[in-house]
Design a protein around this motif. Structure first.
Motif, PDB file in Angstrom:
ATOM      1  N   LEU A 210     -43.021 -50.716  56.633  1.00  0.00           N
ATOM      2  CA  LEU A 210     -42.963 -50.373  58.050  1.00  0.00           C
ATOM      3  C   LEU A 210     -43.154 -48.874  58.280  1.00  0.00           C
ATOM      4  CD1 LEU A 210     -40.015 -52.760  58.896  1.00  0.00           C
ATOM      5  CD2 LEU A 210     -42.233 -52.811  60.058  1.00  0.00           C
ATOM      6  N   VAL A 211     -43.846 -48.223  57.354  1.00  0.00           N
ATOM      7  CA  VAL A 211     -44.074 -46.785  57.457  1.00  0.00           C
ATOM      8  C   VAL A 211     -44.816 -46.468  58.758  1.00  0.00           C
ATOM      9  CG1 VAL A 211     -45.202 -44.787  56.426  1.00  0.00           C
ATOM     10  CG2 VAL A 211     -44.129 -46.514  54.959  1.00  0.00           C
ATOM     11  N   ALA A 212     -44.228 -45.555  59.542  1.00  0.00           N
ATOM     12  CA  ALA A 212     -44.827 -45.094  60.803  1.00  0.00           C
ATOM     13  C   ALA A 212     -45.028 -46.208  61.825  1.00  0.00           C
ATOM     14  CB  ALA A 212     -46.139 -44.371  60.544  1.00  0.00           C
ATOM     15  N   ALA A 213     -44.325 -47.324  61.675  1.00  0.00           N
ATOM     16  CA  ALA A 213     -44.429 -48.408  62.653  1.00  0.00           C
ATOM     17  C   ALA A 213     -43.741 -48.006  63.957  1.00  0.00           C
ATOM     18  CB  ALA A 213     -43.799 -49.675  62.102  1.00  0.00           C
ATOM     19  N   ASP A 214     -44.287 -48.469  65.063  1.00  0.00           N
ATOM     20  CA  ASP A 214     -43.671 -48.223  66.371  1.00  0.00           C
ATOM     21  C   ASP A 214     -42.737 -49.377  66.682  1.00  0.00           C
ATOM     22  OD1 ASP A 214     -42.928 -47.660  68.935  1.00  0.00           O
ATOM     23  OD2 ASP A 214     -44.948 -47.775  69.802  1.00  0.00           O
ATOM     24  N   LEU A 215     -41.449 -49.141  66.507  1.00  0.00           N
ATOM     25  CA  LEU A 215     -40.422 -50.147  66.766  1.00  0.00           C
ATOM     26  C   LEU A 215     -39.551 -49.739  67.954  1.00  0.00           C
ATOM     27  CD1 LEU A 215     -39.529 -50.810  63.042  1.00  0.00           C
ATOM     28  CD2 LEU A 215     -40.314 -52.577  64.623  1.00  0.00           C
ATOM     29  N   THR A 216     -40.077 -48.895  68.799  1.00  0.00           N
ATOM     30  CA  THR A 216     -39.285 -48.446  69.950  1.00  0.00           C
ATOM     31  C   THR A 216     -38.894 -49.653  70.806  1.00  0.00           C
ATOM     32  OG1 THR A 216     -41.308 -48.017  71.236  1.00  0.00           O
ATOM     33  CG2 THR A 216     -40.359 -46.171  70.027  1.00  0.00           C
ATOM     34  N   GLY A 217     -37.619 -49.739  71.102  1.00  0.00           N
ATOM     35  CA  GLY A 217     -37.112 -50.807  71.936  1.00  0.00           C
ATOM     36  C   GLY A 217     -37.150 -52.182  71.304  1.00  0.00           C
ATOM     37  N   ALA A 218     -37.465 -52.278  70.023  1.00  0.00           N
ATOM     38  CA  ALA A 218     -37.544 -53.581  69.360  1.00  0.00           C
ATOM     39  C   ALA A 218     -36.153 -54.174  69.174  1.00  0.00           C
ATOM     40  CB  ALA A 218     -38.242 -53.451  68.016  1.00  0.00           C
ATOM     41  N   ASP A 219     -36.087 -55.505  69.187  1.00  0.00           N
ATOM     42  CA  ASP A 219     -34.828 -56.216  68.978  1.00  0.00           C
ATOM     43  C   ASP A 219     -34.770 -56.676  67.534  1.00  0.00           C
ATOM     44  OD1 ASP A 219     -32.551 -57.744  69.007  1.00  0.00           O
ATOM     45  OD2 ASP A 219     -33.032 -58.804  70.874  1.00  0.00           O
ATOM     46  N   LEU A 220     -33.978 -55.974  66.724  1.00  0.00           N
ATOM     47  CA  LEU A 220     -33.846 -56.250  65.295  1.00  0.00           C
ATOM     48  C   LEU A 220     -32.461 -56.774  64.957  1.00  0.00           C
ATOM     49  CD1 LEU A 220     -35.724 -53.033  64.366  1.00  0.00           C
ATOM     50  CD2 LEU A 220     -36.409 -55.229  63.411  1.00  0.00           C
ATOM     51  N   ARG A 221     -31.790 -57.329  65.936  1.00  0.00           N
ATOM     52  CA  ARG A 221     -30.446 -57.843  65.687  1.00  0.00           C
ATOM     53  C   ARG A 221     -30.493 -58.952  64.633  1.00  0.00           C
ATOM     54  NH1 ARG A 221     -28.567 -59.462  71.585  1.00  0.00           N
ATOM     55  NH2 ARG A 221     -30.832 -59.820  71.741  1.00  0.00           N
ATOM     56  N   GLY A 222     -29.658 -58.790  63.604  1.00  0.00           N
ATOM     57  CA  GLY A 222     -29.572 -59.802  62.561  1.00  0.00           C
ATOM     58  C   GLY A 222     -30.773 -59.880  61.643  1.00  0.00           C
ATOM     59  N   ALA A 223     -31.721 -58.947  61.754  1.00  0.00           N
ATOM     60  CA  ALA A 223     -32.888 -58.966  60.870  1.00  0.00           C
ATOM     61  C   ALA A 223     -32.487 -58.525  59.466  1.00  0.00           C
ATOM     62  CB  ALA A 223     -33.981 -58.053  61.410  1.00  0.00           C
ATOM     63  N   ASP A 224     -33.100 -59.126  58.461  1.00  0.00           N
ATOM     64  CA  ASP A 224     -32.859 -58.756  57.069  1.00  0.00           C
ATOM     65  C   ASP A 224     -33.805 -57.617  56.715  1.00  0.00           C
ATOM     66  OD1 ASP A 224     -32.604 -58.495  54.338  1.00  0.00           O
ATOM     67  OD2 ASP A 224     -32.671 -60.638  53.924  1.00  0.00           O
ATOM     68  N   LEU A 225     -33.239 -56.431  56.449  1.00  0.00           N
ATOM     69  CA  LEU A 225     -34.043 -55.236  56.190  1.00  0.00           C
ATOM     70  C   LEU A 225     -33.892 -54.725  54.762  1.00  0.00           C
ATOM     71  CD1 LEU A 225     -33.339 -53.442  59.579  1.00  0.00           C
ATOM     72  CD2 LEU A 225     -35.558 -54.282  58.802  1.00  0.00           C
ATOM     73  N   ILE A 226     -33.407 -55.554  53.877  1.00  0.00           N
ATOM     74  CA  ILE A 226     -33.206 -55.091  52.509  1.00  0.00           C
ATOM     75  C   ILE A 226     -34.547 -54.649  51.907  1.00  0.00           C
ATOM     76  CG2 ILE A 226     -33.492 -57.331  51.347  1.00  0.00           C
ATOM     77  CD1 ILE A 226     -31.086 -56.570  49.576  1.00  0.00           C
ATOM     78  N   GLY A 227     -34.572 -53.421  51.427  1.00  0.00           N
ATOM     79  CA  GLY A 227     -35.778 -52.894  50.782  1.00  0.00           C
ATOM     80  C   GLY A 227     -36.927 -52.564  51.705  1.00  0.00           C
ATOM     81  N   ALA A 228     -36.751 -52.690  53.030  1.00  0.00           N
ATOM     82  CA  ALA A 228     -37.839 -52.356  53.954  1.00  0.00           C
ATOM     83  C   ALA A 228     -38.080 -50.851  53.957  1.00  0.00           C
ATOM     84  CB  ALA A 228     -37.504 -52.839  55.361  1.00  0.00           C
ATOM     85  N   ASP A 229     -39.338 -50.466  53.957  1.00  0.00           N
ATOM     86  CA  ASP A 229     -39.704 -49.041  53.947  1.00  0.00           C
ATOM     87  C   ASP A 229     -39.854 -48.579  55.393  1.00  0.00           C
ATOM     88  OD1 ASP A 229     -40.753 -46.509  53.614  1.00  0.00           O
ATOM     89  OD2 ASP A 229     -42.121 -47.106  51.994  1.00  0.00           O
ATOM     90  N   LEU A 230     -38.875 -47.802  55.872  1.00  0.00           N
ATOM     91  CA  LEU A 230     -38.840 -47.352  57.260  1.00  0.00           C
ATOM     92  C   LEU A 230     -39.230 -45.884  57.423  1.00  0.00           C
ATOM     93  CD1 LEU A 230     -35.509 -49.086  58.375  1.00  0.00           C
ATOM     94  CD2 LEU A 230     -37.841 -49.817  58.895  1.00  0.00           C
ATOM     95  N   ARG A 231     -39.913 -45.337  56.438  1.00  0.00           N
ATOM     96  CA  ARG A 231     -40.283 -43.927  56.535  1.00  0.00           C
ATOM     97  C   ARG A 231     -41.110 -43.664  57.784  1.00  0.00           C
ATOM     98  NH1 ARG A 231     -43.390 -42.745  51.229  1.00  0.00           N
ATOM     99  NH2 ARG A 231     -43.768 -45.000  51.421  1.00  0.00           N
ATOM    100  N   ASP A 232     -40.603 -42.748  58.592  1.00  0.00           N
ATOM    101  CA  ASP A 232     -41.273 -42.304  59.817  1.00  0.00           C
ATOM    102  C   ASP A 232     -41.454 -43.427  60.845  1.00  0.00           C
ATOM    103  OD1 ASP A 232     -42.177 -39.990  61.124  1.00  0.00           O
ATOM    104  OD2 ASP A 232     -44.266 -40.572  60.850  1.00  0.00           O
ATOM    105  N   ALA A 233     -40.773 -44.550  60.652  1.00  0.00           N
ATOM    106  CA  ALA A 233     -40.796 -45.602  61.678  1.00  0.00           C
ATOM    107  C   ALA A 233     -40.021 -45.110  62.895  1.00  0.00           C
ATOM    108  CB  ALA A 233     -40.175 -46.886  61.145  1.00  0.00           C
ATOM    109  N   ASP A 234     -40.493 -45.444  64.083  1.00  0.00           N
ATOM    110  CA  ASP A 234     -39.839 -45.001  65.312  1.00  0.00           C
ATOM    111  C   ASP A 234     -38.898 -46.087  65.801  1.00  0.00           C
ATOM    112  OD1 ASP A 234     -39.040 -43.881  67.678  1.00  0.00           O
ATOM    113  OD2 ASP A 234     -41.054 -43.302  68.321  1.00  0.00           O
ATOM    114  N   LEU A 235     -37.586 -45.814  65.674  1.00  0.00           N
ATOM    115  CA  LEU A 235     -36.554 -46.761  66.074  1.00  0.00           C
ATOM    116  C   LEU A 235     -35.896 -46.361  67.392  1.00  0.00           C
ATOM    117  CD1 LEU A 235     -34.847 -47.230  62.581  1.00  0.00           C
ATOM    118  CD2 LEU A 235     -36.458 -48.790  63.694  1.00  0.00           C
TER     119      LEU A 235
END
Length: 276
Positions: A210-235
């Motif tokens: 998920l590098v540099a992904a645009d996740l602004t306003g995303a609903d990630l409630r209860g999502a499994d994020l183990i090992g997800a690459d969030l570098r520079d992702a916009d949360l």
């Protein structure tokens, strides 16, 4: 809802009780994350004689943002104070230093697993596997307390696979309680993806890029994020309430703001506030 009664403050890095092991044992390459190349086993030139970082307050400005997103999950103080009894790598001799550098990365992996197992035991939906989780937790903790020689010889990859199978079952049980169809994006290449406002409740994003992904306003409630690459992702303004297996290093590598909602087990990184 989760049970937050389990206290594992020992799974957070305490640099004051460590001999700067991450600054010596780990390699890094010149990139946007590191200003220079450094091979494994060679001390970072910014490491002072007292095992403290000489540019800690300026890491991002000096080109070492990679250091600011790293967390040993408490492995540094375990190896420094327990495995090697408080004898540091500078004064213990070359062989002693080599053994410390061999042991630290293994214990770091084991402590990361302890972090996940501890979280899994706070999930009421995972009660059917709580006995197995407790046994796995005890076994993993015991491995971290073996002798340096035994730790260095561990097949930590095989142990991770066994624990991962259990964490997968935990994730399935927890996410099954979330209504609606859950997206399976496990291991997906979502680099730079436009996911603004996306409904990702209960999704499997295990190992997703998920590098540099645009996740602004995303609903990630209860999502499994183990090992997800969030570098520079916009949360920014994203809702990660009760997201599964989200760690502080993942958040430290991402972007966000005061409107980003997080699980109680993690906090808003300081540099998010600095951006305002």
């Amino acid at each position: 809802m989760r049970d937050h009664t389990i206290d594992r403050s020992d799974l957070r890095g305490d640099c004051g009780q460590c001999f700067g092991l991450c600054c010596v044992a780990l390699p890094f390459a010149a990139s946007t994350d590191f200003a220079i190349d450094k091979e494994a086993g060679r001390p970072c030139p910014n490491l002072r004689g007292d095992h403290r970082c000489g540019i800690h307050a300026e890491l991002r400005d000096k080109g070492f943002s990679g250091c600011t997103v790293y967390d040993c999950f408490g492995a540094g103080q375990k190896v420094s104070q327990i495995t090697f009894g408080g004898r540091d790598w500078r004064t213990g001799g070359r062989e002693h230093a080599r053994r410390m550098m061999d042991v630290f990365p293994v214990v770091r992996q084991l402590h990361e697993l302890l972090r996940y197992l501890t979280e899994a035991l706070t999930l009421p939906a995972a009660r059917p596997v709580h006995p197995e989780l407790r046994r796995a937790l005890d076994e993993t903790e015991a491995l971290t307390r073996r002798s340096p020689e035994e730790i260095a010889a561990l097949d930590v990859g095989a142990h991770r696979q066994r624990i991962n199978a259990l964490l997968l079952r935990t994730s399935d049980l927890a996410r099954a309680k979330i209504p609606g169809k859950k997206k399976n994006r496990r291991g997906a290449d979502l680099m730079g993806a436009r996911l603004k406002g996306a409904d990702l409740r209960g999704a499997s994003l295990r190992g997703a890029l998920l590098v540099a992904a645009d996740l602004t306003g995303a609903d990630l409630r209860g999502a499994d994020l183990i090992g997800a690459d969030l570098r520079d992702a916009d949360l920014t303004d994203a809702d990660l309430t009760d997201a599964l297996f989200l760690t502080q290093p993942q958040l430290n590598a991402a972007r966000g703001g005061p409107g980003t909602r997080l699980p109680a087990s993690v906090g808003h990184p300081a540099h998010w506030t600095a951006r305002l």
